[in-house]
Design a protein around this motif. Structure first.
Motif, PDB file in Angstrom:
ATOM      1  N   LEU A   1     -11.769   1.037 -17.352  1.00  0.00           N
ATOM      2  CA  LEU A   1     -13.035   0.532 -17.890  1.00  0.00           C
ATOM      3  C   LEU A   1     -13.086  -0.990 -17.821  1.00  0.00           C
ATOM      4  O   LEU A   1     -14.097  -1.571 -17.439  1.00  0.00           O
ATOM      5  N   GLY A   2     -11.983  -1.651 -18.188  1.00  0.00           N
ATOM      6  CA  GLY A   2     -11.954  -3.112 -18.134  1.00  0.00           C
ATOM      7  C   GLY A   2     -12.111  -3.633 -16.722  1.00  0.00           C
ATOM      8  O   GLY A   2     -12.865  -4.579 -16.467  1.00  0.00           O
TER       9      GLY A   2
ATOM     10  N   THR B   1     -13.459  -2.009 -14.152  1.00  0.00           N
ATOM     11  CA  THR B   1     -14.794  -1.644 -13.667  1.00  0.00           C
ATOM     12  C   THR B   1     -15.852  -2.595 -14.215  1.00  0.00           C
ATOM     13  O   THR B   1     -16.772  -2.998 -13.494  1.00  0.00           O
ATOM     14  N   PHE B   2     -15.727  -2.981 -15.466  1.00  0.00           N
ATOM     15  CA  PHE B   2     -16.680  -3.912 -16.069  1.00  0.00           C
ATOM     16  C   PHE B   2     -16.707  -5.234 -15.306  1.00  0.00           C
ATOM     17  O   PHE B   2     -17.774  -5.780 -15.028  1.00  0.00           O
ATOM     18  N   MET B   3     -15.539  -5.752 -14.960  1.00  0.00           N
ATOM     19  CA  MET B   3     -15.474  -7.021 -14.242  1.00  0.00           C
ATOM     20  C   MET B   3     -16.025  -6.893 -12.818  1.00  0.00           C
ATOM     21  O   MET B   3     -16.721  -7.793 -12.344  1.00  0.00           O
TER      22      MET B   3
ATOM     23  N   VAL C   1     -18.241  -4.602 -11.646  1.00  0.00           N
ATOM     24  CA  VAL C   1     -19.675  -4.318 -11.649  1.00  0.00           C
ATOM     25  C   VAL C   1     -20.477  -5.578 -11.968  1.00  0.00           C
ATOM     26  O   VAL C   1     -21.531  -5.827 -11.380  1.00  0.00           O
ATOM     27  N   ASN C   2     -19.974  -6.402 -12.852  1.00  0.00           N
ATOM     28  CA  ASN C   2     -20.669  -7.646 -13.200  1.00  0.00           C
ATOM     29  C   ASN C   2     -20.350  -8.788 -12.243  1.00  0.00           C
ATOM     30  O   ASN C   2     -20.722  -9.930 -12.501  1.00  0.00           O
TER      31      ASN C   2
ATOM     32  N   ALA D   1      -8.582  -8.162 -17.109  1.00  0.00           N
ATOM     33  CA  ALA D   1      -9.532  -7.292 -17.804  1.00  0.00           C
ATOM     34  C   ALA D   1      -8.981  -5.873 -17.925  1.00  0.00           C
ATOM     35  O   ALA D   1      -9.189  -5.207 -18.938  1.00  0.00           O
TER      36      ALA D   1
ATOM     37  N   GLY E   1      -8.427  -4.083 -21.403  1.00  0.00           N
ATOM     38  CA  GLY E   1      -9.022  -2.774 -21.685  1.00  0.00           C
ATOM     39  C   GLY E   1      -7.982  -1.763 -22.114  1.00  0.00           C
ATOM     40  O   GLY E   1      -8.216  -0.949 -23.016  1.00  0.00           O
TER      41      GLY E   1
END
Length: 180
Positions: A125-126, A128-130, A132-133, A148, A152
């Motif tokens: 998740l951590g 993927t967040f970085m 995707v953004n 990240a 996460g």
């Protein structure tokens, strides 16, 4: 070498059993590691003789003065490129084995893995967040994606521990597993 396994609560060792680690198995493991190191250094785009790698290894790591027959370029490839990677692979493998053993020991379950407390899911998740953004792309010397992912994973463990402690005051492994 004998390692005795005692059960919690003071029960007798004969109830659980005894694990014997024989020297022959340790020597076999050391020989397997040596073969893996020699193959890891000798196989690549530039082929290096496994015998030459073995002799070069003993020449550099012991007090013996041996001639491996490797050219200076091959010796440079072996010591500056391949040996550090092989040693790093051994270190990473040993740390993963120790952490997996610790995980299995804490939960008293030989099937325990990083998905048990949500560590792998939190890391994913951590990262993927970085991605995707568009904060990191997973490349470069300093990239925030691995940081990240680590953050996460730590948040997932902290959340699992907090939920497990709230649900069970004894902090049993069962409550942690259910919280994960």
């Amino acid at each position: 070498m004998t390692i005795e396994v005692n059960a919690p609560g003071g029960s007798d060792v004969s109830d659980i059993g005894e694990v014997r680690l024989r020297w022959s198995w340790m020597l076999l493991g050391a020989a397997g590691l040596l073969v893996a190191v020699v193959l890891g250094v000798s196989v690549g785009p530039t082929s290096i003789s496994p015998i030459g790698v073995l002799i070069e290894l003993f020449d550099r790591l012991t007090w013996f003065d041996l001639d491996s027959g490797l050219t200076p370029a091959e010796a440079s490839i072996a010591w500056e490129l391949r040996f550090p990677r092989v040693v790093l692979g051994m270190l990473v493998g040993s740390v993963l084995a120790l952490s997996g053993g610790a995980y299995q020991g804490v939960f008293r379950n030989p099937l325990a893995d990083p998905y048990l407390l949500g560590v792998a899911a939190g890391a994913g998740l951590g990262a993927t967040f970085m991605i995707v953004n568009e904060i990191g792309d997973g490349r470069g010397f300093f990239d925030p994606v691995p940081l990240a992912a680590f953050g996460g994973a730590m948040l997932a463990v902290a959340a699992s521990y907090t939920i497990g402690v709230l649900g069970d005051r004894t902090r049993s492994p069962t409550s942690l597993i259910l919280a994960g």
